[in-house]
Structure formats: structure tokens, C-alpha cells
Scaffold this motif. Structure first.
Motif, PDB file in Angstrom:
ATOM      1  N   LYS A 103       0.951  -1.228  -0.025  1.00  0.00           N
ATOM      2  CA  LYS A 103       0.042  -0.130   0.000  1.00  0.00           C
ATOM      3  C   LYS A 103       0.940   1.401   0.091  1.00  0.00           C
ATOM      4  CE  LYS A 103      -3.681   2.188   2.395  1.00  0.00           C
ATOM      5  NZ  LYS A 103      -4.582   2.359   3.656  1.00  0.00           N
ATOM      6  N   ALA A 104       1.952   1.371   0.898  1.00  0.00           N
ATOM      7  CA  ALA A 104       2.796   2.512   0.840  1.00  0.00           C
ATOM      8  C   ALA A 104       3.461   2.789  -0.312  1.00  0.00           C
ATOM      9  CB  ALA A 104       3.818   2.171   2.189  1.00  0.00           C
ATOM     10  N   PHE A 105       3.987   1.361  -0.895  1.00  0.00           N
ATOM     11  CA  PHE A 105       4.710   1.495  -2.637  1.00  0.00           C
ATOM     12  C   PHE A 105       3.652   2.389  -3.453  1.00  0.00           C
ATOM     13  CE2 PHE A 105       6.064  -0.170  -6.363  1.00  0.00           C
ATOM     14  CZ  PHE A 105       7.567  -0.162  -6.384  1.00  0.00           C
ATOM     15  N   TYR A 106       2.419   1.518  -3.557  1.00  0.00           N
ATOM     16  CA  TYR A 106       1.527   2.330  -4.416  1.00  0.00           C
ATOM     17  C   TYR A 106       1.133   3.693  -4.135  1.00  0.00           C
ATOM     18  CZ  TYR A 106      -2.752   2.412  -7.245  1.00  0.00           C
ATOM     19  OH  TYR A 106      -3.634   3.076  -8.306  1.00  0.00           O
ATOM     20  N   GLU A 107       1.089   4.261  -3.039  1.00  0.00           N
ATOM     21  CA  GLU A 107       0.552   5.434  -2.952  1.00  0.00           C
ATOM     22  C   GLU A 107       1.947   6.438  -2.941  1.00  0.00           C
ATOM     23  OE1 GLU A 107      -0.587   5.441   1.292  1.00  0.00           O
ATOM     24  OE2 GLU A 107      -2.487   4.819   0.805  1.00  0.00           O
TER      25      GLU A 107
END
Length: 749
Positions: free
Chosen positions: A211-215
Motif C-alpha cells: 500500500k505504501a509503495f503504491y501511494e
């Protein structure tokens, strides 16, 4: 979109498709039907281009497993071709329990048991590691979970999740620091790397890191991948990945990047110096780098060609010879009847008119050097009624208006009222005498647009009473009691998305959400045949210009070629990664073009079933394609509001027409090819100077190593006129034989 192509081949066949060499023509699947079209066996193409086996025991073991698999499935001819090209001894196919390498390491490598799990393990290794140009047809996901597991397992053996951010940031920083000439090319790797790294994190249950990577990095991607990223963002757990079509597309098709050799060396050196194995492995496993020698491409050149689901087309995919010329027309004498002679004498210019007619006839007597042979595919013979129609066509052609920038066509708009957004398809007959509409209520409606009303043939009992020798027998067989301006055809059980009249106006095809194509008689206004082969909605169907054959394409990502007298398809064209939304026959009937939601156009050879052209450049699903009358060019329109022009012979994009503000649903060239008309959901018809667009091409640029020419931004110069309807999206366009433009759509209050 369908999760996968439903039930076309079984799991074992699927392995065969996936192990195609990368050099092969993008994994084309053919279903050859020897009853009609003679072609070399499709099975041989699946293994025909393999390179000699490497000497390592593991590679030879893998090769032997494939040979045993082919032999077990009675594909001995394919096995023999593979054995010869791999340089294996003749008894290799009989080495069932011995080590393929012959080096005495049988115990270490394990014996090849065609029935046991060892061979299957080898085959699954082949499936994972082999490069496949396209997604292979598979069963519905629910039936075939083991295969999906094999596909996804590539994501399991990866490193520390905390380092993904570091690796990607490091690469991003490097690319942003290189020279401008390399930056645009190297920036292409961001999107496929981002997707695969995100999927690896999700697959290995690192949900918070994913999720952090996507954001952090999704905002860096090009705007035309917005829809794909939206789908990707919904995949937040490992369970979501099973059966997701976007993921399967990414995993089974290598993302193609076209990069100059200098830029590639720069990237490779950076990754090796930093020992960034994580990213290098993804590039090796999931990307196909199409390297060319020469100057790096500019940002505008790259943007013009990118945007499809699997990157650009490999240049080798567009190198095959295409016979785009027109077939020689049959020689038909043009009789001048008394009425014509009288009319000419009254006008006082008989001599001027007759040579015109001769010109029409003589134009077709020369054989085009780029045309296929007349007998390349079997075409139906001309009936007497067809010959009469040809004569009528030639007479009409003498009255055809020569269009150009200074002489634009008149436009007649047929507006469907009270359709309540239910109109889903429209078609006109070639002689413009009939119009048909497909509707969301599952009906097909046919109207006569001339004073002549539609009539059914009389019943069998009444036909027996007719004098069959009389001159007007064709009039007598029609039942005057049934005369009406329109007819309704009932039979489909879902919305009708595609319709097409046969060239002789005797038949009408319709395709529907109910997964069938129906053939209707326009003599009796009844359904003659229901063709079943697709497993999901059929979005489009179209008759060949010569009749008899027709093509269909739909949600199962497969186009099928049919003949009206065969209830099974003659060819299956598999290769698109998403729904096939539009289909079109080439004017010589030897090729079929398909447009898809995967944002590519493919050109298929009807004879061999092979894909001979792949065109990328649209940024949204393609909804309209049309060929120029001379067969040399193709125009396409999509949800991105752009019309792209393609040179079929060279396999290159040659023009871009900007102006529409919404999806383009219809494209049509005038009869002489001078003007291109486009119709859109923005309620406009636009006319473009096609001749200028094609004449302005600098042919020297065709030899450019980059694979395409530099596009001029001259849309405004080429736009000849914009015609706005009150509130009617343009669903269909048609040029009459005299070059009057007919448009159709449903009023949207």
C-alpha cells in the motif's frame, strides 16, 4: 472483460502455447479447418522456431519433457520438427526413463516419466520461464486454479519488502539524472516495474508495504495508464490476485519496451554496479527490451506509440509480407439499354458518358502487384444477380462526385427517435437502400430508406401457383400483403451489439450479448442460422466484401472467422489481451483487422490464421476501424478521441488526427479515398483530408531504425469541416456509391 478466454484449449494445450519462442509471431493461435481454407498445420508453428538446445542437463531435460508431452498428445509431427531443430538424436523420443543429457547424471536430474509428476514439474517450469508474446487462451479460472498458481508463483521467491522502495527510488533518481536524450526512453521502465514490484509485495502478503509503495509511486506513472492503475489498486490481498485478468495479462505477456542500444547499456550498467538484482530480475523475467541501433527516441515519439496493455509492438511483429492490394475485378460488359441511350441523346452528350463507363471497367483489369492471387483463399462465384448488381454499381459510379478539400460531401443524418439510449448498432446496405438497427431490447429492426417497401416471399402453397417462366417472376414471388416500411426480427435473448448486411443484400448478421451470431434472411425476414462458438457477449460482426465469410469478436478476447454454411468457425484468431470491440475485413477479403480494449489493433491473415501486424498508440479502447478503398491504409478511432492512420505495408503509424472530444464510434473513407469521415459521441461528424495526410508522408523516414516516422502535428490543416448534431451521438457513417455521406445515431434528449 472475461477473466480468461473460456474453454478454447485444455490445460495441456495451454503449455504448448505458452512455450512458444519469443521470436515467434506473438503466440498466434489458429484453428485450421481443412474443409475450406487450405493452410499448413497450426501445430507445427508452435514449436517450429525453437533454437538448438543448450548443453546444460536441466535445459535438455526440459526439452525432452516437451518432446514427450507432444508425443503423448499425438503431435508427433511437431515433436519431430522440434527434435531436428534441437539437434537431438532420432531415439531421443524413446528415452523415457534415461537422463536426457546422457552424461550419467540420471540420478541427479531425475528420470523423465511422461505420466508422472516429474514431467509435469518440468513443464510447469517451462510455463513459468518461457517468454510468451501474448496471453495464452485458458480455461475459466474457476476450473483451472493449478495453472493460475503456476502463473502467480513467479512472485513468490523475492527479497526483503523494505528494500522495494529503496530499489525503485534509486532507479528513479538515476533515470532523472541522466542526459535528456536517454531520460525519455528509460522512463518507460517505470510503469512495468512499478506493477510487478507491487504485485510481488501483494503476493508475498506484505500488504502494508504494498500500500505504501503504491501511494508513493503511482502518481509518477503516465496518465494513460490511469484505468489500469485503478484496477491494480483494488488488488490488496493475495486472494484478490486469483483470476484477475489484468494480473494474468501482465504475468503471461512480456511488456515490450523499444529502447536504443545506448540507453539500454546505460540502464544495464547502473543496475549491475548497484547490484540491484531485484529490478534486473524483473526486467529479465517480465520485460522484452526491443533494442535498436541509432539515436534515442524523443518523448513525443515514445508517447505516440505507447499506451497499450503490453507496451509497444515488437518491430519483428510487423515485418511479415502483407498483400494489401485489391483483387482484380471480374470483367463484366456494361450494356447500354435503350433508356440510357435516349437519356443521353436528350442531354446531347452521349460520347462523354460512355468513355467514363469504360474507365470504370478498365480500371479493374490491371492486376495490382501487391495484391494476393485470386485463388489464395476460396471466394464465392458471382451469381447472375451479383453481376447485375456490379453493372448497377458501375453505372452509379459514373455519377459519383469527385470529392476534395474544395468539394465536400453533403451529409444526410438519420436520427432514431424514442430509442431511449437503446440503439446499439447500425448498418446500411452497400447500395444505401436499407438501414438496420440493433437494440438493447434484443431486437433487430430493418427499414427501407427508398419508396420501395419491404415484402416477404409468398408461402410455399402460393408459390406453386406462380408461372415460373414469366419475366417478372421475381416480383410475383413477393407477397404484397406483407409490404411495410420496416420489419422487426426477434430471436436474440440479449442486447444486439453488432449488425452487418451481406454485399448482395439478401442476408443480415447480428451479434448479441447472448454469445450468438444470427444470420437473417431478408427475403423471409426469419432467422436461418444461429452460430454458437463464443462463450461471452459478441461485440461486433462483419461480412466479407465478397460475401460468404464473416468475422466476429467479443468479450472472450478471440476473433472467429466463419462461413455462412459452416456452423463451426474456420479460424480462431487469439492474441488480444482484452475484449475485441470492433472487426473489419480488408477490401481484398484476405485479412481481418480487430480493435480491442487492450488498446491495440491486430491484422490477421485469413489463410494462415497468423497475426501479421500489431499497431499500438491509442490510449483507450478502440471502437472504430476502417480500411482505405485502395487497401493500403487503415484508420482507427478510440475512447481517447484520436484518429490514428496506419500504413499497412510498412506496418507504421503515419498520422494522428486530433479534434474529437469524446469516443469515436465510426470511421469511413469516401469511395475514392479522398476524404475520411469520423463520427463521435461528442455529437459531431468531422471530415479530414485523407489524400493530403497520406501524400505528405516522407517515404525516406520509413527506413528509420526507430520503427516509425516523426508525426506532424497538422490536424487543423487536415480538418476540412465539423458538423454538429443537436444532441445525437454518431454511431455509424456510410458513403453512398455517389459519395453522399449518410450518418446515423439515436437522439439523446
Amino acid at each position: 472483460m472475461a477473466a480468461v478466454q473460456g474453454g478454447l484449449v485444455d490445460t495441456k494445450d495451454e503449455v504448448d502455447v505458452k512455450t512458444e519462442p519469443a521470436s515467434d509471431g506473438f503466440g498466434n493461435n489458429t484453428a485450421n479447418d481443412s474443409r475450406l481454407l487450405s493452410a499448413p498445420p497450426g501445430s507445427s508453428t508452435a514449436v517450429g522456431n525453437n533454437k538448438p538446445a543448450a548443453g546444460t542437463p536441466e535445459e535438455q531435460q526440459t526439452l525432452l519433457a516437451v518432446l514427450q508431452f507432444l508425443k503423448k498428445n499425438k503431435l508427433s509431427e511437431s515433436a519431430e520438427i522440434l527434435r531436428r531443430e534441437a539437434g537431438l538424436p532420432e531415439d531421443a523420443l524413446d528415452l523415457k526413463g534415461t537422463d536426457a543429457s546422457g552424461s550419467g547424471q540420471g540420478g541427479a536430474a531425475g528420470s523423465v516419466d511422461t505420466e508422472g509428476g516429474n514431467a509435469n514439474a518440468l513443464l510447469s517450469r517451462v510455463t513459468v520461464s518461457a517468454s510468451a508474446g501474448v496471453q495464452a487462451p485458458t480455461k475459466a479460472v474457476g476450473e483451472d486454479q493449478p495453472d493460475v498458481s503456476v502463473v502467480l508463483s513467479a512472485y513468490s521467491q523475492q527479497g526483503d519488502p523494505a528494500l522495494y522502495d529503496v530499489y525503485y527510488s534509486s532507479l528513479k533518481k538515476f533515470i532523472e539524472s541522466v542526459l535528456d536524450c536517454h531520460r525519455a526512453e528509460l522512463s518507460q521502465v517505470f510503469y512495468p516495474l512499478f506493477v510487478h514490484m507491487y504485485l510481488e509485495l501483494v503476493y508475498n502478503n506484505h500488504e502494508s508495504e504494498a500500500k505504501a509503495f503504491y501511494e508513493k509511486f503511482s502518481g509518477d506513472q503516465e496518465c494513460y495508464y490511469e484505468d489500469d492503475l485503478r484496477v491494480l489498486s483494488s488488488l490488496t490481498k493475495k486472494e484478490h490476485m486469483r483470476g484477475n485478468e489484468t494480473l494474468l495479462d501482465f504475468r503471461t505477456s512480456k511488456f515490450v519496451l523499444r529502447i536504443s542500444r545506448d540507453s539500454y547499456q546505460l540502464l544495464k550498467r547502473h543496475l549491475q554496479e548497484r547490484q540491484n538484482n531485484q529490478i534486473w530480475n524483473i526486467i529479465q523475467e517480465h520485460l522484452y527490451i526491443d533494442i535498436f541501433d541509432g539515436m534515442p527516441r524523443s518523448k513525443s515519439q515514445i508517447d505516440a506509440m505507447s499506451g497499450s496493455l503490453a507496451g509497444e509492438a515488437r518491430r519483428e511483429a510487423n515485418k511479415a509480407k502483407v498483400y494489401y492490394g485489391l483483387l482484380k475485378e471480374p470483367e463484366i460488359e456494361l450494356p447500354l439499354d435503350d433508356e440510357d441511350e435516349e437519356a443521353e441523346n436528350e442531354e446531347g452528350k452521349p460520347k462523354k458518358k460512355k468513355p467514363k463507363k469504360d474507365n470504370v471497367g478498365s480500371k479493374s483489369k490491371k492486376q495490382d502487384p501487391n495484391a494476393p492471387s485470386q485463388t489464395r483463399i476460396p471466394l464465392p462465384e458471382l451469381k447472375d444477380s451479383d453481376k447485375l448488381d456490379k453493372i448497377m454499381y458501375m453505372k452509379e459510379a459514373t455519377k459519383k462526385i469527385r470529392l476534395g478539400p474544395d468539394l465536400l460531401p453533403s451529409i444526410c443524418f438519420y436520427t432514431f427517435l424514442n430509442a431511449y439510449q437503446g440503439l446499439t448498432a447500425v448498418d446500411f446496405t452497400d447500395d444505401s437502400s436499407l438501414i438496420a438497427g440493433g437494440f438493447a431490447d434484443s431486437t433487430v429492426r430493418v427499414w427501407s430508406v427508398t419508396p420501395k417497401k419491404l415484402r416477404k416471399v409468398k408461402t410455399a402453397a402460393d408459390l406453386n401457383l406462380i408461372d415460373k417462366e414469366s419475366d417478372d417472376v421475381l416480383e410475383r414471388i413477393m407477397d404484397e400483403k406483407t409490404a411495410s416500411e420496416s420489419k422487426i426480427l426477434y430471436g436474440h435473448s440479449g442486447p444486439v451489439y453488432g449488425i452487418s448486411f451481406s454485399p448482395d443484400r439478401n442476408y443480415l448478421l447480428s451479434s448479441s450479448e447472448d454469445a450468438t451470431i444470427r444470420l437473417w434472411s431478408l427475403q423471409t425476414f426469419t432467422c436461418l442460422v444461429g452460430y454458437k462458438g463464443h462463450n461471452y457477449p459478441v461485440w461486433d460482426t462483419q461480412f466479407s466484401p465478397h460475401g460468404y465469410y464473416f468475422v466476429s469478436g467479443g468479450h472472450d478476447r478471440v476473433a472467429r472467422l466463419w462461413a455462412t454454411d459452416h456452423y463451426q468457425p474456420l479460424r480462431i484468431f487469439a492474441g488480444h489481451l482484452a475484449d475485441i470491440t470492433c472487426t473489419r475485413f480488408h477490401p481484398n477479403s484476405n485479412y481481418v483487422a480487430t480493435g480491442s480494449s487492450d488498446r491495440t489493433i491486430r491484422l490477421w491473415d485469413v489463410l494462415t490464421g497468423n497475426c501479421v501486424r500489431i499497431f499500438t498508440g491509442h490510449k483507450g479502447p478502440i471502437h472504430a476501424i476502417t480500411f482505405s478503398p485502395n487497401g493500403k491504409f487503415l484508420a482507427s478511432g478510440a475512447t481517447d478521441g484520436r484518429v490514428l492512420l496506419w500504413d499497412i505495408g510498412h506496418g507504421l503509424m503515419v498520422g494522428e488526427l486530433k479534434g474529437h472530444t469524446d469516443t469515436i464510434y465510426s470511421l469511413r473513407f469516401s469511395r475514392d479515398g479522398e476524404i475520411l469521415a469520423s463520427g463521435s459521441m461528442d455529437n459531431t461528424v468531422r471530415l479530414w483530408d485523407a489524400m493530403k495526410a497520406f501524400d505528405d508522408l516522407e517515404t525516406d523516414d520509413f527506413t528509420a531504425a526507430t520503427g516509425h516516422i516523426h508525426l506532424q502535428d497538422n490536424s487543423q490543416e487536415l480538418l476540412l469541416g465539423t458538423y454538429t448534431s443537436k444532441s445525437t451521438p454518431v454511431v455509424h457513417l456510410h458513403f453512398t456509391r455517389r459519395n453522399l455521406l449518410l450518418a446515423a445515431g439515436a437522439y439523446n434528449p
